[in-house]
Design a protein around this motif. Structure first.
Motif, mmCIF file in Angstrom:
data_model
loop_
_atom_site.group_PDB
_atom_site.id
_atom_site.type_symbol
_atom_site.label_atom_id
_atom_site.label_comp_id
_atom_site.label_asym_id
_atom_site.label_seq_id
_atom_site.Cartn_x
_atom_site.Cartn_y
_atom_site.Cartn_z
ATOM 1 N N ASP A 158 0.832 -1.209 0.000
ATOM 2 C CA ASP A 158 0.000 0.000 0.000
ATOM 3 C C ASP A 158 0.865 1.257 0.000
ATOM 4 O O ASP A 158 0.558 2.240 -0.699
ATOM 5 C CB ASP A 158 -0.918 -0.004 1.223
ATOM 6 C CG ASP A 158 -1.968 -1.115 1.148
ATOM 7 O OD1 ASP A 158 -2.210 -1.618 0.030
ATOM 8 O OD2 ASP A 158 -2.519 -1.488 2.202
ATOM 9 N N ARG A 159 1.918 1.238 0.797
ATOM 10 C CA ARG A 159 2.814 2.404 0.833
ATOM 11 C C ARG A 159 3.470 2.611 -0.524
ATOM 12 O O ARG A 159 3.563 3.751 -1.027
ATOM 13 C CB ARG A 159 3.871 2.208 1.912
ATOM 14 C CG ARG A 159 4.806 3.411 2.099
ATOM 15 C CD ARG A 159 5.950 3.045 3.001
ATOM 16 N NE ARG A 159 6.747 1.972 2.414
ATOM 17 C CZ ARG A 159 7.697 1.323 3.055
ATOM 18 N NH1 ARG A 159 7.958 1.607 4.324
ATOM 19 N NH2 ARG A 159 8.381 0.363 2.465
ATOM 20 N N ASP A 160 3.912 1.523 -1.138
ATOM 21 C CA ASP A 160 4.538 1.642 -2.456
ATOM 22 C C ASP A 160 3.545 2.179 -3.487
ATOM 23 O O ASP A 160 3.912 2.988 -4.354
ATOM 24 C CB ASP A 160 5.077 0.277 -2.903
ATOM 25 C CG ASP A 160 6.243 -0.202 -2.046
ATOM 26 O OD1 ASP A 160 6.844 0.652 -1.350
ATOM 27 O OD2 ASP A 160 6.553 -1.410 -2.075
ATOM 28 N N VAL A 161 2.280 1.704 -3.391
ATOM 29 C CA VAL A 161 1.263 2.207 -4.323
ATOM 30 C C VAL A 161 1.051 3.705 -4.125
ATOM 31 O O VAL A 161 0.960 4.478 -5.100
ATOM 32 C CB VAL A 161 -0.056 1.423 -4.128
ATOM 33 C CG1 VAL A 161 -1.195 2.101 -4.868
ATOM 34 C CG2 VAL A 161 0.093 -0.009 -4.615
ATOM 35 N N GLU A 218 1.666 16.109 -13.568
ATOM 36 C CA GLU A 218 1.487 17.561 -13.465
ATOM 37 C C GLU A 218 2.664 18.306 -14.087
ATOM 38 O O GLU A 218 2.491 19.337 -14.767
ATOM 39 C CB GLU A 218 1.317 17.957 -11.999
ATOM 40 C CG GLU A 218 0.029 17.467 -11.358
ATOM 41 C CD GLU A 218 -1.199 18.065 -12.030
ATOM 42 O OE1 GLU A 218 -1.108 19.198 -12.540
ATOM 43 O OE2 GLU A 218 -2.250 17.393 -12.031
ATOM 44 N N THR A 219 3.856 17.777 -13.855
ATOM 45 C CA THR A 219 5.037 18.419 -14.451
ATOM 46 C C THR A 219 4.964 18.362 -15.974
ATOM 47 O O THR A 219 5.212 19.366 -16.673
ATOM 48 C CB THR A 219 6.308 17.720 -13.955
ATOM 49 O OG1 THR A 219 6.366 17.791 -12.528
ATOM 50 C CG2 THR A 219 7.547 18.371 -14.543
ATOM 51 N N SER A 266 1.697 9.040 -6.081
ATOM 52 C CA SER A 266 2.121 10.423 -5.843
ATOM 53 C C SER A 266 3.186 10.854 -6.852
ATOM 54 O O SER A 266 3.108 11.950 -7.431
ATOM 55 C CB SER A 266 2.647 10.555 -4.415
ATOM 56 O OG SER A 266 3.123 11.863 -4.175
ATOM 57 N N GLU A 267 4.172 9.982 -7.048
ATOM 58 C CA GLU A 267 5.219 10.303 -8.020
ATOM 59 C C GLU A 267 4.649 10.404 -9.430
ATOM 60 O O GLU A 267 5.050 11.283 -10.220
ATOM 61 C CB GLU A 267 6.319 9.246 -7.955
ATOM 62 C CG GLU A 267 7.113 9.253 -6.651
ATOM 63 C CD GLU A 267 8.138 8.132 -6.602
ATOM 64 O OE1 GLU A 267 8.100 7.262 -7.503
ATOM 65 O OE2 GLU A 267 8.962 8.115 -5.663
#
Length: 315
Positions: free
Chosen positions: A217-220, A232-233, A225-226
């Motif tokens: 879950d943390r990796d997801v 967005e960039t 987010s990345e």
């Protein structure tokens, strides 16, 4: 009268000779050993070492007595007995022995017959089993040192059996088990231990699964987010490139750029079947409807009513 008497005497003499001859011979088989006894004293030992061949032998009739012994390997099955080990465990041991008579004279003098020999061998074996197994643990008897213990027991029994003219060929424990009441208790304890181990394994598995799931879950979350940041960039870079390209295009041909933007506005504003616009027909929005060049018509000379008129366009 003399002739019948002679014939009877001859028949009696012939019968006596046959009986005497029959009582004077005996046979020693290939798998037999024999002792020739004369008034209880051993006169001969036949077919003991293989130098004496089996076959037909003579003896003194009605004086010599022949005792035959088996030369093959003989069986001795021992009854099940309960023994106490060094770690205070009761074990039920079932064993057997295989032996043969190597010295018929000593065997006859010490045991005399197979039944008594079996009784003496059973006593020797049971005593050796108790002495040796009493110094060993249950695991050593059942698993780790069973072969060594059996060799030790066989050697001990063999030393005593030689006094009987017997050689132990093989001695084995066929079954080593716990008594019935102990087996039930051990089974219950083993079941409890296995259930406890299974519960520990499940708990460890659940903990590992929770750890793996939390990490996933943390990796997801990190990846999303990345990815959003990268998107967005890239979107910002695309908008910047778009604005730059539009600015360059506007600088090269302002009239075409204005026409193109108006066409986009028409496409967006007049889309759908329920579009409603309340706007003056002379508005700058419709300048390309009356003039392909997009020039705004002069408003001089128009009446006030015309100048203030509004139009409604609907699709």
């Amino acid at each position: 009268m003399n002739n019948p008497a002679l014939r009877t005497g001859a028949l009696i003499a012939a019968a006596a000779v046959v009986i005497l001859l029959y009582a004077s011979v005996f046979t020693v088989g290939q798998m037999q050993q024999a002792l020739v006894l004369q008034f209880g004293r051993v006169r001969a030992v036949l077919n003991q070492t293989g130098t004496d061949r089996p076959g037909l032998y003579f003896k003194v009739p009605f004086i010599d007595n022949v005792v035959l012994f088996d030369k093959r390997v003989l069986d001795l099955d021992l009854p099940v007995q309960t023994l106490l080990t060094a770690d205070r465990q009761n074990l039920e041991v079932d064993a057997f022995a295989r032996y043969r008579i190597i010295d018929p004279l000593k065997f006859y003098q010490s045991a005399n017959n197979i039944l008594r020999a079996n009784t003496l061998l059973a006593s020797f074996t049971n005593s050796s089993l108790r002495n040796v197994l009493a110094r060993s643990t249950r695991d050593a008897i059942v698993r780790t040192q069973r072969s060594d213990l059996m060799n030790q027991i066989q050697g001990d029994v063999n030393r005593q059996a030689k006094e009987l003219g017997i050689e132990i060929v093989d001695l084995r424990m066929t079954r080593v088990d716990l008594p019935a009441q102990n087996s039930t208790a051990v089974y219950r304890r083993m079941t409890t231990e296995r259930n406890r181990e299974a519960a520990d394994i499940r708990a460890n598995g659940d903990q590992i699964a929770a750890t793996i799931k939390a990490k996933a879950d943390r990796d997801v979350t990190v990846l999303l987010s990345e990815a959003n940041q990268t998107a967005e960039t890239l979107r910002g870079q695309g908008d910047a490139d778009k604005n730059r390209i539009l600015a360059v295009a506007y600088g090269k041909d302002a009239d075409f750029f204005s026409f193109y933007r108006s066409m986009q506005a028409y496409e967006t504003g007049l889309k759908g079947s329920d579009t409603r616009l309340v706007i003056s027909p002379s508005s700058d929005f419709f300048r390309y409807f009356s003039d392909p060049q997009g020039r705004t018509p002069a408003t001089t000379g128009r009446t006030g009513a015309d100048a203030g008129a509004t139009g409604s366009v609907g699709r």
